[in-house]
Design an enzyme around this catalytic site. Structure first.
Site, mmCIF file in Angstrom:
data_model
loop_
_atom_site.group_PDB
_atom_site.id
_atom_site.type_symbol
_atom_site.label_atom_id
_atom_site.label_comp_id
_atom_site.label_asym_id
_atom_site.label_seq_id
_atom_site.Cartn_x
_atom_site.Cartn_y
_atom_site.Cartn_z
ATOM 1 N N SER A 172 -47.212 26.913 -7.810
ATOM 2 C CA SER A 172 -47.017 25.882 -6.786
ATOM 3 C C SER A 172 -46.104 26.388 -5.672
ATOM 4 O O SER A 172 -45.983 27.595 -5.457
ATOM 5 C CB SER A 172 -46.461 24.619 -7.452
ATOM 6 O OG SER A 172 -46.503 23.528 -6.570
ATOM 7 N N LYS A 190 -50.054 21.180 -2.948
ATOM 8 C CA LYS A 190 -49.187 21.620 -4.048
ATOM 9 C C LYS A 190 -48.545 20.423 -4.766
ATOM 10 O O LYS A 190 -48.263 20.501 -5.966
ATOM 11 C CB LYS A 190 -48.119 22.591 -3.541
ATOM 12 C CG LYS A 190 -48.693 23.922 -3.044
ATOM 13 C CD LYS A 190 -49.413 24.716 -4.129
ATOM 14 C CE LYS A 190 -49.710 26.135 -3.685
ATOM 15 N NZ LYS A 190 -50.455 26.932 -4.693
#
Ligand code: HXC
Length: 287
Positions: A172, A190
């Site tokens: 992420s 994300k």
């Protein structure tokens, strides 16, 4: 390409901890993921890396395989993570050819810097589709295999001769922890990736699976940083000053964090985020 071991792995790990285990990694030929896979393979595992570009993926796999005599690394190119059927076929091939699928990294990502004024709806959707939907598709494709692996390994934390398995890792970013200019699309994607990981952790925890998020900060010699410094050299220098440790990270530091999460040492870490950014995101708003 021969990469010295000290570039992707600290000497603290015991050789053989991933012997006979298999890692499936999307975006596995990329500058960060390829080092995560390299570390896993160096410590005894085999791997299957997935990518859109056939040549880059096959070459990436061949390079990684050189880290350990006898290592098996398959590169499956021509796979777009937006295509769930292609990913399912790749996971099936990985398990069939390498004997199991014990660990997975959802690492494929699409990114570019763009102000919202220049971000078309299709540009936004493209990054959402690659990062968020692609991570979801990856999890869906590998989870049946991870369940099988976890049955054998249980993630109990006790010292098991069979090692670990049944571990999912999502790559992420920290953009959505604060506001981030030029990254509306990636920050949104994300944030979704993080929530997918949390859902996997909770829904699949009872099967003995762990799901975590690894969030790299500014890492030197990566595609992302190269792009940032080309697009905006001043912003790249400013980024470094915002890192409390006053330096960029190394790919090795991401690979080491991955080994920790996949090793016995990480057996009770589930539904969590490991931010490896030198403390950068804590400085949000600092000048
Ligand atoms: C504005 C852009 C753009 C840009 C593409 N688009 N690049 N808009 N600024 N720089 C728009 C296009 O005009 C189009 O919208 C839409 O996005 C889709 O573009 P395509 O080229 O058709 O999409 P596709 O071929 O699927 O390519 C996806 C991609 C590409 C994300 C655009 O860059 C890619 O495949 N990247 C994969 C590799 C990658 O990005 N790695 C970085 C990971 S590093 P319209 O409206 O015209 O149809 C990382 C760390 C952070 O994530 C790095 C910080 C920079």
């Amino acid at each position: 390409m021969s990469v010295p071991r000290e570039r992707y792995l600290s000497p603290v790990w015991r050789d053989g901890i991933f012997t006979s285990k298999v890692l499936f990694c999307t975006g596995g030929a990329g500058s960060i993921c390829s080092m995560q896979v390299r570390a896993f393979v160096a410590l005894g595992g085999n791997a299957c890396i997935i990518g859109r570009n056939v040549e880059k993926t096959e070459k990436g796999a061949a390079d990684i395989a050189t880290v350990r005599p006898g290592a098996k690394v398959i590169g499956i190119g021509g796979i777009d993570v937006r295509d769930p059927k292609a990913l399912q076929a790749a996971a099936e091939r990985c398990a069939k050819e390498l004997g199991s699928l014990d660990f997975a990294i959802a690492g494929a990502a699409g990114n570019f810097l763009a102000p919202m004024a220049q971000l078309s709806p299709n540009a936004f959707k493209t990054v959402m589709d690659i990062d968020a939907l692609g991570s979801y598709n990856t999890a869906k494709a590998v989870l049946p295999y991870l369940v099988e692996s976890a049955k054998q390994h249980k993630n109990t934390g006790s010292t098991q001769p069979t090692g670990t398995g049944g571990r999912m890792l999502f790559i992420s970013a920290t953009f959505h922890y604060k506001g981030q200019p030029l990254q509306a699309h990636v920050a949104a994607a994300k944030a979704a990736v993080d929530q997918i990981s949390h859902a996997v952790a909770i829904e699949y925890g009872p099967y003995g699976i762990t799901s975590n998020i690894l969030t790299p900060g500014p890492i030197a010699n990566t595609e992302g940083m190269e792009r940032l410094s080309k697009t905006d050299p001043e912003s790249s220098k400013a980024e470094m000053k915002k890192v409390p440790l006053q330096r960029y990270g190394e790919v090795k530091e991401i690979a080491d964090a991955t080994v920790y999460l996949f090793s016995e040492a990480g057996s009770y870490v589930n539904g969590n985020t490991l931010v490896v950014d030198g403390g950068q995101w804590r400085t949000a708003g600092a000048s």
